[in-house]
Design an enzyme around this catalytic site. Sequence first.
Site: not given
Length: 323
Positions: A254-257
């Site tokens: 979920a880093a990009g989100d």
Amino acid sequence: MSKQILVLGSINVDHVLRVDCFPKAGQTIAASSYNIMAGGKGANQAVACARLGGNTFMMAAIGQDDPGREIVQQLSDEGIDTSAITEIVDTETGVALMFVNAKGENMIGISAGANGCLTEEHIEQKHSLIAGADYLLLQQEVPESVILQAAHIARENHTKVVLNPAPATMFSGDYLQAVDLITPNQTEADILTGIKVFDEKSATQAAALLHQKGITDVAITMGQDGAFASSMTPGHPEGLMVPGFPVKAIDTTAAGDTFSGALLVALAEGKSLEEAAFFANASAGLCVMSAGSQSSIPYRFQVEEFIQCDQEIADAAAIPDTS
């Protein structure tokens, strides 16, 4: 009144296997754990916006099933307005199958389910919601025709369009011309521009090409190196690296989100693109230190404490040893 952020995107049921290493073709491997949890890039970004202080609405689709309804309830519990989430009859909520290895890297396969059933008619029914929002946040897990229509409605009504171009794919020219801010990672920037992004110089070149396509603001995420932020706004620098936070990654799912949601919340609060990228880097850095997708997305107070702690460590390291 706080600015309104509308997220149009996917809702998935994530099935996650944690493994030491990814399987090769034909290989069966044992997992150390298996979890079912809420996910989808759209839902993840909506949760990130809400937890980090954004006035958040979500437009999406679920299937006619209990898992989808449970996720909608979870989103509502986060403080997200879910009134624009549609239940599609005779279909199932989207599903994502994930492997996460010991390095925190992931491999993901997706069955779109209800996400692929969103239509232009659904978007038109929510015309006033898009027109009334300050920001429209988009990703790539719903049909392109739906995203393009929503972006055009937003543009016509001075709603800023923000695109996280994931999963990575090619885009039509009309698509990108409707975007105000884009947040690709290095792979996505390569696909969009043909430039392999690995340092500040290559990021500058990629951002310049994205600006030529009509996009005002660009934030290219570069892992622990941080993000390259560039704007065509008068008085802005051509672009600069905003440093990341050195952390041990447990799960990057979920880093990009988290980065996209945090960036948008900070911009909605009036911060500059560079200030917003710094806040987004901190939020994403904190995210990858925990396992899971939505479960790893931090709350505002946690990010603020993380930034403060990092600053205190940096200040202490700068004090000369006089002993």
